[in-house]
Structure formats: C-alpha cells, structure tokens
Motif scaffolding. Structure first.
Motif, PDB file in Angstrom:
ATOM      1  N   MET A 159     -21.799 -33.216   1.118  1.00 17.78           N
ATOM      2  CA  MET A 159     -21.781 -32.368   2.656  1.00 17.78           C
ATOM      3  C   MET A 159     -20.986 -31.794   1.975  1.00 17.78           C
ATOM      4  SD  MET A 159     -25.365 -32.294   4.472  1.00 17.78           S
ATOM      5  CE  MET A 159     -24.112 -31.099   5.499  1.00 17.78           C
ATOM      6  N   PRO A 160     -20.717 -30.362   2.423  1.00 24.94           N
ATOM      7  CA  PRO A 160     -19.740 -29.632   2.565  1.00 24.94           C
ATOM      8  C   PRO A 160     -18.917 -29.857   3.371  1.00 24.94           C
ATOM      9  CG  PRO A 160     -21.769 -27.918   2.939  1.00 24.94           C
ATOM     10  CD  PRO A 160     -22.195 -28.943   2.657  1.00 24.94           C
ATOM     11  N   THR A 161     -17.187 -29.789   3.095  1.00 24.54           N
ATOM     12  CA  THR A 161     -16.221 -29.641   3.891  1.00 24.54           C
ATOM     13  C   THR A 161     -16.366 -28.746   5.088  1.00 24.54           C
ATOM     14  OG1 THR A 161     -14.464 -28.706   3.230  1.00 24.54           O
ATOM     15  CG2 THR A 161     -14.929 -30.723   2.514  1.00 24.54           C
ATOM     16  N   LEU A 162     -15.487 -28.614   6.617  1.00 24.15           N
ATOM     17  CA  LEU A 162     -15.291 -27.452   7.228  1.00 24.15           C
ATOM     18  C   LEU A 162     -14.991 -26.433   6.253  1.00 24.15           C
ATOM     19  CD1 LEU A 162     -16.633 -26.636  10.365  1.00 24.15           C
ATOM     20  CD2 LEU A 162     -14.408 -28.240  10.556  1.00 24.15           C
ATOM     21  N   GLY A 163     -14.237 -27.146   6.164  1.00 24.04           N
ATOM     22  CA  GLY A 163     -13.793 -25.595   4.935  1.00 24.04           C
ATOM     23  C   GLY A 163     -14.158 -24.687   4.270  1.00 24.04           C
ATOM     24  N   ALA A 164     -14.544 -25.852   3.100  1.00 26.30           N
ATOM     25  CA  ALA A 164     -15.885 -25.082   2.375  1.00 26.30           C
ATOM     26  C   ALA A 164     -16.522 -24.112   3.246  1.00 26.30           C
ATOM     27  CB  ALA A 164     -16.740 -26.314   1.539  1.00 26.30           C
ATOM     28  N   LEU A 165     -16.937 -24.475   4.297  1.00 24.95           N
ATOM     29  CA  LEU A 165     -18.314 -23.878   5.267  1.00 24.95           C
ATOM     30  C   LEU A 165     -17.894 -22.169   6.034  1.00 24.95           C
ATOM     31  CD1 LEU A 165     -20.148 -26.439   6.812  1.00 24.95           C
ATOM     32  CD2 LEU A 165     -20.953 -24.966   5.114  1.00 24.95           C
ATOM     33  N   GLY A 166     -16.271 -22.699   5.729  1.00 25.63           N
ATOM     34  CA  GLY A 166     -15.671 -21.505   6.728  1.00 25.63           C
ATOM     35  C   GLY A 166     -15.359 -20.967   5.244  1.00 25.63           C
ATOM     36  N   VAL A 167     -15.352 -20.726   4.193  1.00 28.08           N
ATOM     37  CA  VAL A 167     -14.848 -20.054   2.764  1.00 28.08           C
ATOM     38  C   VAL A 167     -16.480 -19.479   2.836  1.00 28.08           C
ATOM     39  CG1 VAL A 167     -14.082 -19.361   0.493  1.00 28.08           C
ATOM     40  CG2 VAL A 167     -13.263 -20.990   1.845  1.00 28.08           C
ATOM     41  N   GLU A 168     -17.461 -20.188   3.291  1.00 30.02           N
ATOM     42  CA  GLU A 168     -18.454 -19.678   2.640  1.00 30.02           C
ATOM     43  C   GLU A 168     -19.523 -18.312   4.006  1.00 30.02           C
ATOM     44  OE1 GLU A 168     -22.252 -18.675   1.503  1.00 30.02           O
ATOM     45  OE2 GLU A 168     -20.874 -20.059   0.595  1.00 30.02           O
ATOM     46  N   LEU A 169     -18.855 -18.985   5.046  1.00 29.23           N
ATOM     47  CA  LEU A 169     -18.946 -17.072   5.847  1.00 29.23           C
ATOM     48  C   LEU A 169     -18.009 -16.553   6.404  1.00 29.23           C
ATOM     49  CD1 LEU A 169     -19.701 -20.203   9.004  1.00 29.23           C
ATOM     50  CD2 LEU A 169     -21.461 -18.821   7.593  1.00 29.23           C
ATOM     51  N   GLY A 170     -17.345 -16.524   5.245  1.00 26.51           N
ATOM     52  CA  GLY A 170     -15.984 -15.810   5.116  1.00 26.51           C
ATOM     53  C   GLY A 170     -16.501 -14.458   4.151  1.00 26.51           C
ATOM     54  N   TYR A 171     -17.913 -14.861   3.577  1.00 31.73           N
ATOM     55  CA  TYR A 171     -18.714 -13.092   2.617  1.00 31.73           C
ATOM     56  C   TYR A 171     -19.296 -13.067   3.538  1.00 31.73           C
ATOM     57  CZ  TYR A 171     -16.406 -16.086  -1.159  1.00 31.73           C
ATOM     58  OH  TYR A 171     -15.183 -16.624  -1.938  1.00 31.73           O
ATOM     59  N   LEU A 172     -19.461 -13.345   4.327  1.00 32.70           N
ATOM     60  CA  LEU A 172     -20.830 -12.607   5.549  1.00 32.70           C
ATOM     61  C   LEU A 172     -20.819 -11.392   5.320  1.00 32.70           C
ATOM     62  CD1 LEU A 172     -21.971 -14.796   8.225  1.00 32.70           C
ATOM     63  CD2 LEU A 172     -22.773 -14.403   5.816  1.00 32.70           C
ATOM     64  N   PRO A 173     -18.979 -10.839   6.114  1.00 29.16           N
ATOM     65  CA  PRO A 173     -19.045  -9.104   6.576  1.00 29.16           C
ATOM     66  C   PRO A 173     -19.148  -8.336   4.715  1.00 29.16           C
ATOM     67  CG  PRO A 173     -17.274 -10.677   6.861  1.00 29.16           C
ATOM     68  CD  PRO A 173     -17.937 -11.066   6.303  1.00 29.16           C
ATOM     69  N   LYS A 174     -18.585  -9.151   3.526  1.00 28.58           N
ATOM     70  CA  LYS A 174     -19.237  -7.814   2.398  1.00 28.58           C
ATOM     71  C   LYS A 174     -20.563  -8.039   2.699  1.00 28.58           C
ATOM     72  CE  LYS A 174     -15.595  -9.825  -0.033  1.00 28.58           C
ATOM     73  NZ  LYS A 174     -15.045 -10.645  -0.846  1.00 28.58           N
ATOM     74  N   LEU A 175     -21.266  -9.457   2.811  1.00 25.70           N
ATOM     75  CA  LEU A 175     -22.909  -9.177   2.485  1.00 25.70           C
ATOM     76  C   LEU A 175     -24.000  -8.753   3.735  1.00 25.70           C
ATOM     77  CD1 LEU A 175     -23.470 -12.703   2.438  1.00 25.70           C
ATOM     78  CD2 LEU A 175     -23.936 -11.006   0.662  1.00 25.70           C
ATOM     79  N   PHE A 176     -22.938  -8.192   4.805  1.00 26.68           N
ATOM     80  CA  PHE A 176     -23.796  -7.670   5.727  1.00 26.68           C
ATOM     81  C   PHE A 176     -23.355  -5.637   5.100  1.00 26.68           C
ATOM     82  CE2 PHE A 176     -22.732 -11.005   9.317  1.00 26.68           C
ATOM     83  CZ  PHE A 176     -24.536 -11.015   9.170  1.00 26.68           C
ATOM     84  N   SER A 177     -22.346  -5.745   4.561  1.00 23.96           N
ATOM     85  CA  SER A 177     -22.121  -4.058   4.532  1.00 23.96           C
ATOM     86  C   SER A 177     -23.191  -3.458   3.071  1.00 23.96           C
ATOM     87  CB  SER A 177     -21.460  -3.951   3.711  1.00 23.96           C
ATOM     88  OG  SER A 177     -20.690  -4.375   2.290  1.00 23.96           O
TER      89      SER A 177
END
Length: 73
Positions: free
Chosen positions: A1-19
C-alpha cells in the motif's frame, strides 16, 4: 500500500486533471504495480466524466483497443 505522503502527491495532480476534463472521456493506465492500478481507478471515481481503467503491462493491446473502442481477439 502507498504511504500517506504518496497519496498526497497523487491527489496533488487532480487540479491539472480537472483542467483537461473536457478533452478526454476515458483513460487507460498500464502498469505492473498493483497499488498504482488501484489508485488510478480511484482517481477515475473522483473525476466526473472520466472513465479510468488500469491494465497490467502484458495487456497493453487490450488497453489501446479499449481507448479506440474496439476489441482484441
């Protein structure tokens, strides 16, 4: 399982995806890392109108066919 930090990084890409939401309606992710396939499909559940399906590396042809709307025999 990914770490909480890794999940945070992954979720940080969401704004770019929304565009990009209006440009794409489906996405295929090819990787042999199981948690990354799961995370990719979870991202798809969080982004309305974008269908993300993950595939192992040995199913690249199936992933491409899915994106093209065809089937592989």
């Amino acid at each position: 399982m990914p770490t909480l930090g890794a999940l945070g990084v992954e979720l940080g890409y969401l704004p770019k995806l929304f565009s990009l939401l209006g440009r794409f309606d489906k996405c295929a992710v090819c990787t042999d890392i199981a948690w990354l396939r799961t995370a990719s499909e979870l991202d798809g559940a969080l982004i309305p109108g974008l269908d993300i399906e993950a595939f192992p590396l040995d199913q690249v042809e199936e992933a491409e066919a899915r994106l093209e709307g065809t089937s592989v025999v």
